[in-house]
Enzyme design. Structure first.
Site, PDB file in Angstrom:
ATOM      1  N   ASN A   2       0.709  -0.530   1.221  1.00 32.44           N
ATOM      2  CA  ASN A   2       0.711   0.907   0.966  1.00 32.44           C
ATOM      3  C   ASN A   2       1.899   1.172   0.060  1.00 32.44           C
ATOM      4  O   ASN A   2       3.044   1.222   0.522  1.00 32.44           O
ATOM      5  CB  ASN A   2       0.819   1.708   2.267  1.00 32.44           C
ATOM      6  CG  ASN A   2       0.689   3.207   2.012  1.00 32.44           C
ATOM      7  OD1 ASN A   2       0.755   3.654   0.863  1.00 32.44           O
ATOM      8  ND2 ASN A   2       0.513   3.980   3.064  1.00 32.44           N
ATOM      9  N   HIS A  10      -4.046   3.494   2.227  1.00 27.27           N
ATOM     10  CA  HIS A  10      -3.409   4.811   2.299  1.00 27.27           C
ATOM     11  C   HIS A  10      -3.792   5.452   3.613  1.00 27.27           C
ATOM     12  O   HIS A  10      -4.954   5.350   4.048  1.00 27.27           O
ATOM     13  CB  HIS A  10      -3.861   5.711   1.148  1.00 27.27           C
ATOM     14  CG  HIS A  10      -3.558   5.106  -0.186  1.00 27.27           C
ATOM     15  ND1 HIS A  10      -2.288   5.071  -0.703  1.00 27.27           N
ATOM     16  CD2 HIS A  10      -4.348   4.459  -1.069  1.00 27.27           C
ATOM     17  CE1 HIS A  10      -2.324   4.437  -1.865  1.00 27.27           C
ATOM     18  NE2 HIS A  10      -3.549   4.051  -2.107  1.00 27.27           N
TER      19      HIS A  10
HETATM   20  C1  DQA Z   1       0.050   7.557   0.628  1.00 30.52           C
HETATM   21  C2  DQA Z   1      -0.571   8.495  -0.419  1.00 30.52           C
HETATM   22  C3  DQA Z   1       0.347   8.631  -1.618  1.00 30.52           C
HETATM   23  O1  DQA Z   1      -0.233   9.510  -2.571  1.00 30.52           O
HETATM   24  C4  DQA Z   1       1.680   9.192  -1.201  1.00 30.52           C
HETATM   25  O2  DQA Z   1       2.552   9.254  -2.308  1.00 30.52           O
HETATM   26  C5  DQA Z   1       2.295   8.433  -0.081  1.00 30.52           C
HETATM   27  C6  DQA Z   1       1.447   8.000   1.014  1.00 30.52           C
HETATM   28  C7  DQA Z   1      -0.799   7.491   1.913  1.00 30.52           C
HETATM   29  O3  DQA Z   1      -0.588   6.570   2.681  1.00 30.52           O
HETATM   30  O4  DQA Z   1      -1.634   8.361   2.151  1.00 30.52           O
HETATM   31  O5  DQA Z   1       3.504   8.252  -0.014  1.00 30.52           O
HETATM   32  O6  DQA Z   1       0.099   6.249   0.078  1.00 30.52           O
END
Ligand code: DQA
Length: 144
Positions: A74, A100
């Site tokens: 992630n 994500h």
């Molecule tokens: C994320 C989604 C990304 O857009 C965001 O910047 C994150 C978390 C997620 O796990 O949903 O930091 O990767």
């Protein structure tokens, strides 16, 4: 039989899981989730790394990316910006699954583009912490 080795890597701001925007990312810290996933898969050797720095994430991919059976990544906001992480994923031999917690496609337009997906084995988004387990499950069932 050799034990499966999986590396979990979290990028920027994910050290604040449980505290950060809980309506989006939930109330569970990653440390407690990590313990539960280790207990759920006792036959897998897990390692966990988190950094807020793009270079440290790249260094970790280089370090483990020729040794482990799979990487659950992630990359947080670097997902949407980092050609360097894309190149690092392309450079290593271990397969990477992009995860994500949130369904990035339901959110701001800048989150709809991932620079990393094309280098990854697959993408899982939108299932909260369970996104990580689904990625582990994909590695287990594909035996990669
Ligand atoms: C994320 C989604 C990304 O857009 C965001 O910047 C994150 C978390 C997620 O796990 O949903 O930091 O990767």
């Amino acid at each position: 039989m050799t034990r499966m080795k999986l590396q979990i890597i979290n990028g920027p701001n994910l050290n604040l899981l449980g505290v950060r925007e809980p309506s989006i990312y939930g109330k569970c810290s990653f440390d407690s989730y990590y313990q539960s996933i280790q207990s759920a898969y006792p036959s897998i050797d897990f390692d966990y790394f988190q950094s807020n720095s793009e270079g440290a994430l790249i260094d970790k991919l280089h370090e483990v990316g020729f040794q482990v059976d799979g990487i659950v990544l992630n990359a947080g906001a670097y997902t949407h910006t980092s050609v360097a992480l894309y190149d690092a994923i392309k450079a290593i031999s271990s397969p990477v699954i992009e995860v994500h917690l949130s369904n990035v496609h339901q959110r701001e337009a800048f989150r709809h583009v991932s620079l990393l997906s094309a280098a990854c084995r697959g993408v899982i988004a939108g299932f909260g912490m369970d996104s990580y387990r689904l990625a582990v499950e994909a590695f287990v069932s594909n035996k990669e």
